[in-house]
Design a protein around this motif. Structure first.
Motif, PDB file in Angstrom:
ATOM      1  N   VAL A  74      -0.627   2.857 -16.903  1.00  0.00           N
ATOM      2  CA  VAL A  74       0.385   2.343 -15.995  1.00  0.00           C
ATOM      3  C   VAL A  74      -1.250   2.790 -14.721  1.00  0.00           C
ATOM      4  CG1 VAL A  74       1.388   1.957 -13.734  1.00  0.00           C
ATOM      5  CG2 VAL A  74       1.621   2.556 -17.107  1.00  0.00           C
ATOM      6  N   THR A  94      -2.291   4.302 -11.821  1.00  0.00           N
ATOM      7  CA  THR A  94      -1.791   5.019 -10.369  1.00  0.00           C
ATOM      8  C   THR A  94      -2.935   5.746  -9.446  1.00  0.00           C
ATOM      9  OG1 THR A  94      -0.452   6.692  -9.661  1.00  0.00           O
ATOM     10  CG2 THR A  94      -1.231   6.693 -11.239  1.00  0.00           C
ATOM     11  N   LEU A 140       2.823  10.758 -14.836  1.00  0.00           N
ATOM     12  CA  LEU A 140       4.308   9.517 -15.303  1.00  0.00           C
ATOM     13  C   LEU A 140       5.120  10.464 -16.529  1.00  0.00           C
ATOM     14  CD1 LEU A 140       2.238   5.963 -16.064  1.00  0.00           C
ATOM     15  CD2 LEU A 140       4.131   6.690 -14.236  1.00  0.00           C
ATOM     16  N   THR A 174      10.187   9.169 -14.081  1.00  0.00           N
ATOM     17  CA  THR A 174       9.192   8.030 -13.437  1.00  0.00           C
ATOM     18  C   THR A 174       8.874   6.879 -13.943  1.00  0.00           C
ATOM     19  OG1 THR A 174       8.429  10.425 -12.342  1.00  0.00           O
ATOM     20  CG2 THR A 174       6.849   8.672 -12.201  1.00  0.00           C
ATOM     21  N   ARG A 196       9.523   3.491 -12.352  1.00  0.00           N
ATOM     22  CA  ARG A 196       8.282   2.361 -11.870  1.00  0.00           C
ATOM     23  C   ARG A 196       9.179   1.101 -13.329  1.00  0.00           C
ATOM     24  NH1 ARG A 196       2.597   3.839 -10.323  1.00  0.00           N
ATOM     25  NH2 ARG A 196       2.751   1.762 -10.103  1.00  0.00           N
ATOM     26  N   SER A 253       9.035  -2.135 -12.091  1.00  0.00           N
ATOM     27  CA  SER A 253       9.042  -3.540 -12.510  1.00  0.00           C
ATOM     28  C   SER A 253       9.767  -4.994 -11.246  1.00  0.00           C
ATOM     29  CB  SER A 253       8.188  -3.537 -13.103  1.00  0.00           C
ATOM     30  OG  SER A 253       7.494  -4.387 -13.708  1.00  0.00           O
ATOM     31  N   TRP A 306       9.405   9.616  -6.917  1.00  0.00           N
ATOM     32  CA  TRP A 306       9.582   8.216  -7.521  1.00  0.00           C
ATOM     33  C   TRP A 306       9.791   7.035  -6.057  1.00  0.00           C
ATOM     34  CZ3 TRP A 306      14.999  10.692  -9.036  1.00  0.00           C
ATOM     35  CH2 TRP A 306      14.636  11.827 -10.501  1.00  0.00           C
ATOM     36  N   HIS A 330       6.042   5.964  -6.181  1.00  0.00           N
ATOM     37  CA  HIS A 330       5.690   4.955  -7.410  1.00  0.00           C
ATOM     38  C   HIS A 330       5.951   3.468  -7.566  1.00  0.00           C
ATOM     39  CE1 HIS A 330       3.467   7.394 -10.570  1.00  0.00           C
ATOM     40  NE2 HIS A 330       4.245   8.848  -9.620  1.00  0.00           N
ATOM     41  N   ALA A 331       6.880   3.712  -6.839  1.00  0.00           N
ATOM     42  CA  ALA A 331       7.613   2.632  -6.392  1.00  0.00           C
ATOM     43  C   ALA A 331       7.086   1.274  -5.460  1.00  0.00           C
ATOM     44  CB  ALA A 331       9.290   2.694  -5.854  1.00  0.00           C
ATOM     45  N   GLU A 342       4.320   1.721  -5.350  1.00  0.00           N
ATOM     46  CA  GLU A 342       3.169   0.830  -5.756  1.00  0.00           C
ATOM     47  C   GLU A 342       3.441   0.186  -7.085  1.00  0.00           C
ATOM     48  OE1 GLU A 342      -0.450   4.279  -6.631  1.00  0.00           O
ATOM     49  OE2 GLU A 342       0.675   4.158  -8.371  1.00  0.00           O
ATOM     50  N   GLU A 343       4.044   0.289  -7.514  1.00  0.00           N
ATOM     51  CA  GLU A 343       5.206  -0.779  -8.580  1.00  0.00           C
ATOM     52  C   GLU A 343       5.826  -2.824  -8.206  1.00  0.00           C
ATOM     53  OE1 GLU A 343       4.682  -2.720 -12.213  1.00  0.00           O
ATOM     54  OE2 GLU A 343       4.189  -0.254 -11.667  1.00  0.00           O
ATOM     55  N   GLU A 379       2.666  -4.669  -7.586  1.00  0.00           N
ATOM     56  CA  GLU A 379       1.913  -5.023  -9.069  1.00  0.00           C
ATOM     57  C   GLU A 379       2.657  -6.527  -9.337  1.00  0.00           C
ATOM     58  OE1 GLU A 379      -0.709  -4.182 -10.913  1.00  0.00           O
ATOM     59  OE2 GLU A 379      -1.027  -1.875  -9.790  1.00  0.00           O
TER      60      GLU A 379
END
Length: 433
Positions: A92, A94, A248, A252, A256, A260, A397, A400-401, A403-404, A407
């Motif tokens: 993934v 990041t 990750l 985590t 994601r 997603s 977290w 990362h959310a 970022e996701e 996507e």
């Protein structure tokens, strides 16, 4: 009759050629699979997920695929290894954390140095925005905290810290009608209020709580009944900042996956908390805590380590699959613990464990052992490290959310490799039938 069939076949071919002229060249399943570098079954998996469209041409037995669409998907797969089931290992992209040899970095900055020089809230804000805001404090809405406390208070007495945090997160979500706003500013705003809500929802040890000042000070009253000195508070704050993120990890990845699917940030954090509770993840420091108390009680690490090995268990607090040497988070915490007077006995016990195991294996201390030294020296329960870990990691977290959410949705959808009995099978017969 023969001439009529030949004319019909020519008409079909002409129609196909006309379609290809209008829409571009079409590929067979085999050609599409070769272009994508996957098996034919995976091509149909892409179709079922809506990533690729297919069509049966006039008189055609199999599906055909638009060549331009296949090429576009192939380009996306080359950029995004998670988009294809053909990749050997999940990967993934990041911008958050890099782990390199025996160091790790947040947005390219040495994470240990960042944690030693800045508060947990400052590091969290840096992780989310790339902007350092000295003195920032996270605050929770009073109504949200009241709802979370009521929900947590209704749990059985034996409930663990992660149980309480999960319930608090769900309560906070229910109190937020705007939780489905996944814009960047809204999600960051959720992070700033959710983390203190989690802390404030935990019952204070002595019945009195602190709901202002740095987050570490507020968390202390939920973990220990002792009056903290500045050194202890600094170590707790640094531990939180060190544990904000670690690439990750299992929890985590769960976050994601949830993000997603465009689950709101409270739900994404709940997914992370669900995974964190395992003994190989967030609860690992509790095992190390109990081991250190056993060493202190028995006066030596040798019989304690022997018991662990005899039972076929790994010695808690040692080794990390990402670091061939010492965990940099442990190194930073041990440096601070050496200046904490009350940490002396537990620190000596930890060193005894490392030295005893070093006779047989080259394993270094990890952050769980350092965290255990801190909790055992601060009058905290064995589960204290799990609470610290969970509160700290919530900021990662959220990062990362964030970022996701940018996507392609539902990209975290690998294909299963079925290894069961081949169909068709007869219907099962009821027991006793």
């Amino acid at each position: 009759m023969t001439e009529r069939r030949a004319h019909s076949a020519r008409t079909v071919r002409e129609a196909q050629e006309e379609d290809q002229g209008r829409e571009g060249r079409r590929l067979t399943t085999k050609e599409a699979a070769e272009a994508l570098g996957v098996k034919p079954e995976t091509v149909y998996a892409y179709v079922s997920r809506g990533q690729l469209s297919s069509r049966r041409g006039p008189g055609s037995r199999g599906s055909t695929f638009d060549a331009n669409e296949v090429e576009a998907l192939a380009r996306r797969n080359r950029r995004d290894p998670t988009a294809t089931a053909a990749s050997g290992e999940l990967s993934v992209r990041t911008h958050i954390t890099l782990i390199d040899k025996d160091r790790y970095y947040f947005r390219g900055v040495d994470a240990a140095e960042l944690a030693l020089n800045h508060s947990y809230e400052e590091v969290a804000e840096w992780l989310w925005t790339g902007t350092l805001r000295p003195g920032i404090r996270f605050a929770a809405p009073k109504d949200t905290v009241r709802a979370a406390r009521r929900a947590v208070g209704a749990l059985p007495e034996h409930s663990g810290p992660t149980d309480r945090l999960r319930v608090a997160a769900i309560s906070a979500a229910a109190a937020d009608p705007l939780r489905f706003d996944l814009s960047e500013q809204a999600v960051i705003g959720t992070g700033r209020t959710l983390i203190p809500t989690l802390v404030h929802a935990l019952p204070p040890v002595l019945g009195t709580h602190k709901d202002d000042g740095p987050l570490a000070h507020r968390l202390w009253t939920r973990l220990s009944g002792r009056t903290p000195d500045e050194a202890s508070l600094h170590i707790l704050d640094t531990a939180l900042a060190l544990l904000v993120d670690h690439d990750l990890a299992a929890s985590t990845l769960a976050v994601r996956v949830a993000a997603s699917a465009h689950a709101h940030p409270y739900a994404a954090v709940s997914a992370g908390l669900g995974v964190l509770e395992g003994p190989l993840h967030g609860a690992a420091s509790g095992l190390a805590h109990r081991m250190l108390l056993d060493v202190l009680d028995r006066g030596s690490a040798a019989p304690v380590v022997a018991d662990e090995l005899r039972a076929g268990r790994r010695v808690p607090g040692l080794g990390h699959r990402l670091y061939p040497g010492e965990d940099p988070r442990a190194r930073a915490l041990f440096g601070l613990l050496e200046r904490m007077p009350k940490a002396g006995p537990a620190l000596a016990a930890a060193r005894d464990v490392v030295a005893t195991t070093a006779r047989h294996t080259d394993l270094h201390a990890n952050v769980d052992l350092a965290l255990a030294v801190f909790t055992a020296s601060s009058g905290m329960p064995a589960e204290g490290g799990e609470t610290i870990f969970a509160v700290a990691r919530t900021a990662g977290w959220i990062a990362h959310a964030l970022e996701e959410y940018q996507e392609r949705p539902l990209r975290m959808r690998p294909s299963g490799q079925y290894v069961g009995v081949r169909p068709p099978q007869p219907l099962p017969v009821p027991e006793g039938g």
